[in-house]
Design an enzyme around this catalytic site. Structure first.
Site, PDB file in Angstrom:
ATOM      1  N   ASP A 206       0.960  -1.098  -0.052  1.00 12.91           N
ATOM      2  CA  ASP A 206      -0.428   0.447  -0.190  1.00 12.91           C
ATOM      3  C   ASP A 206       0.988   1.145  -0.305  1.00 12.91           C
ATOM      4  O   ASP A 206       1.997   0.836  -0.429  1.00 12.91           O
ATOM      5  CB  ASP A 206      -1.001  -0.088   0.864  1.00 12.91           C
ATOM      6  CG  ASP A 206      -0.421   0.075   2.641  1.00 12.91           C
ATOM      7  OD1 ASP A 206      -0.523   0.710   3.950  1.00 12.91           O
ATOM      8  OD2 ASP A 206       1.132  -0.468   2.792  1.00 12.91           O
ATOM      9  N   ASP A 208       1.182   3.466   2.232  1.00 10.51           N
ATOM     10  CA  ASP A 208       1.894   3.621   3.970  1.00 10.51           C
ATOM     11  C   ASP A 208       0.285   4.842   4.154  1.00 10.51           C
ATOM     12  O   ASP A 208      -0.546   4.752   3.640  1.00 10.51           O
ATOM     13  CB  ASP A 208       2.566   4.514   3.912  1.00 10.51           C
ATOM     14  CG  ASP A 208       3.877   4.426   5.357  1.00 10.51           C
ATOM     15  OD1 ASP A 208       3.540   3.334   5.860  1.00 10.51           O
ATOM     16  OD2 ASP A 208       3.951   5.423   6.055  1.00 10.51           O
TER      17      ASP A 208
END
Length: 276
Positions: A206, A208
């Site tokens: 992802d 973050d």
């Protein structure tokens, strides 16, 4: 790794070993075997244990590396889920990390696990924490893959188990980090002290939290976002497995070039041997 090898029928002569070390027990039983069709000896250890039950701040780092050294391991290919800190590093891609930034604080057992040498002055060179020979070998293997593989990247290591704050994520970007995770250190430091060559394939799952309100921007509920992250991890893990298998089919680059890690202690021990 073990499940994927078994599923593909690539793990031969499988056996498990329970290893006890001066630093306690490793994360779990260690699997030994050979890669089918190549007769490459493999040693597999899950740093988080069976069922992923050991959180990052409680991993027995010294026991893990000691056990691998005791079994004759000379090269470690580590993998680990990370968050991306850069627009050009997308979830589902791979990153062959070349640098680390240590933002750990010593919480849990991590502070006690930074070195094997508690009673001697041993200072190993660590300017290039990932073995350049192994990185070149993995880069070459990645050329045949359709998965986008970033050939360098700086990994900032945090304690966990909670993720970064938004301010911390912005700071990590300003520091020059490309991905963030919780497991590369002290693992890589200990591997260097044990004179084991070490390379790490990071698996971005992802972005973050540096992208403001990323879940709303993507139009996803938190539950849906979590499923997306898990899906990204599974895909990255499959791609990393393919890269590792491809690299293991040709070990000649590792045989032809010695790793600097393999004599890391030659000038590192400053305490006279008689005092150790």
């Amino acid at each position: 790794m073990e499940e994927r090898l078994n599923a593909a029928g690539l793990l031969k002569d499988r056996q498990t070993r329970e290893i006890q070390t001066p630093f306690g027990n490793p994360s779990g039983p260690i699997v030994l075997g050979t890669l089918a069709g190549a007769d490459v000896p493999l040693v597999i250890l899950r740093r988080h244990g069976e069922g992923h039950g050991i959180p990052p701040h409680r991993i027995p780092w010294r026991a893990n590396i000691f056990a691998l050294k005791a079994l004759g391991v000379t090269h470690i290919i580590a993998t680990g889920a990370v968050g991306s800190l850069r627009e050009h590093i997308r979830p589902g891609e791979l990153v062959l990390c070349d640098q680390f930034i240590d933002r750990t604080t010593g919480a849990g057992t991590r502070g006690q696990e930074r070195t094997f040498f508690d009673n001697a002055a041993v200072h190993v060179e660590f300017a290039d924490p990932c073995c350049p020979v192994m990185r070149d070998w993995l880069v070459d293997a990645s050329r045949a893959s359709e998965t986008k593989t970033h050939r360098a990247g700086t990994y900032v290591v945090i304690d966990g188990p909670t993720f970064s704050t938004r301010a911390e994520a912005s700071m990590h970007r300003a520091m020059g980090a490309d991905v963030v995770g919780m497991t590369a250190l002290p693992e890589a430091r200990l591997a260097r002290e044990a004179e084991i060559a070490y390379a790490l394939i990071a698996l971005p799952t992802d972005d973050d939290c540096w992208r403001p309100a990323q879940d709303q921007q993507q139009g996803q509920s938190p539950e849906s976002l979590l499923q997306t992250i898990i899906g990204n991890l599974k895909q990255s893990a499959e791609d990393a497995f393919g890269l590792i298998e491809s690299a293991l089919r040709d070990l000649s680059p590792l045989a032809d070039r010695p790793s600097p890690a393999h004599d890391a202690l030659r000038l590192a021990v400053w305490t006279p041997e008689s005092h150790i």
